[in-house]
Design an enzyme around this catalytic site. Structure first.
Site: not given
Length: 334
Positions: A52, A309
């Site tokens: 992110k 991720s």
């Protein structure tokens, strides 16, 4: 149709080069089966523990100073908020993160420790409360996924995969990417298809939150109710629908989306801890699960890259999974 161009992605890479970690491609011999092999793209190595940071930093670096002065706000259940807090502190911007009331103290501390303010709201209302704060106080709303600057930041992952594959002489056949709101796979798929169009890009979702798969197969966005997607342990993939911009990228660049079960996700968290010495959250383990358990749902052979991720798993859940699954089964017998 509004999708990224190569120039958008290259500009984001230049912008982000000084502020993010360029993560390597790591071989996973324990998951290789002769006719196919696995490489890991470990975005869990980023400073805030997830991919992110790329999109948020690109968004803030593109923001004019007059807007930075108004402060920024976002709704988040964890990783987006951590990234925003970190990036805002780096840029000297006041940040507010709206988080679910049930958020753990450790997660809240990881945001407030970066200097951001945390507001709590009922689960499912965080995005709405963030929008209200933006309207009332003039803050700039930082979207979690459905924004071209956010998507361009995530696209730098795909660009790195393409460049490293060439540099190392790796014939990458397929890249596996987690799918929640769609920002990550949108960027990765755009970067790969614009630079290495022969590589297949396959999204991976929990079968309990497979709204993106249904959307792609139906050719239109569909929405699943919160209580339905909320059943998965991969909570960062439990969005009720993919974003509008994300869906345009899915249709333009993504080859398919496959789903994995809760048992497969849990097993993959433990396998990555044991064999790759990685702490990963369930939402990040879905790509390894697809490689390990869904060979017949994926392109037939070759090197596969699994985008990992993030690492921000609840410690109690991590300990429980490792205790309950001391010898997890997988079907890659090599």
């Amino acid at each position: 149709m509004t999708v990224l161009t190569f120039n958008d992605i290259y500009a984001a890479r230049q912008r982000l080069e000084p502020v993010i970690t360029r993560t390597p491609l790591l071989a996973a011999p324990w998951a290789s089966c002769g006719h196919r092999s696995l490489l890991l793209k470990p975005e869990n190595l980023q400073v805030t523990g997830s991919f992110k940071i790329r999109g948020v930093c690109n968004f803030l670096l593109r923001l004019p100073d007059v807007q930075k002065a108004r402060g920024v706000v976002a709704g988040s259940n964890g990783n987006h908020g951590r990234a925003l807090a970190h990036a805002a502190r780096r840029e000297g911007v006041k940040a507010t993160v709206v988080m679910p009331s049930a958020t753990s103290e450790a997660t809240i501390d990881s945001v407030t420790g970066q200097g951001a303010e945390v507001r709590l709201a009922p689960a499912g209302d965080c995005a709405r409360v963030a929008e209200q704060l933006a309207e009332e106080h003039g803050h700039v709303l930082v979207p979690p996924f459905d924004d071209l600057d956010i998507i361009a930041g995530q696209a730098t992952i795909g660009l790195e995969i393409a460049e490293e594959a060439v540099a190392l002489g790796l014939d990458v056949a397929t890249v596996l990417v987690p799918v929640g709101g769609g920002g990550l796979i949108s960027g990765v798929a755009a970067a790969l298809k614009l630079t290495r169009p022969g590589i297949k890009v396959v999204g991976v979702e929990p079968e309990l939150a497979a709204d993106a798969q249904e959307s792609l197969h139906r050719g239109r966005r569909v929405s699943w109710p919160t209580e339905r997607v909320g059943r998965t342990m991969a909570d960062r993939l439990s969005t009720t629908t993919v974003g509008q911009l994300a869906f345009e990228h899915l249709r333009a660049f993504v080859d398919d989306i496959v789903t994995v079960t809760e048992d497969e996700i849990a097993s993959s968290v433990v396998l990555l801890a044991r064999h790759a010495d990685m702490t990963v959250e369930p939402s990040a383990a879905v790509t390894a699960a697809a490689h390990l358990y869904h060979e017949h749902d994926l392109p037939a052979a070759g090197k596969q890259v699994a985008v990992i991720s993030g690492r921000n798993i609840d410690p109690a859940l991590f300990a429980r999974l490792r205790e309950e699954l001391p010898l997890p089964f997988h079907n890659c017998t090599g």
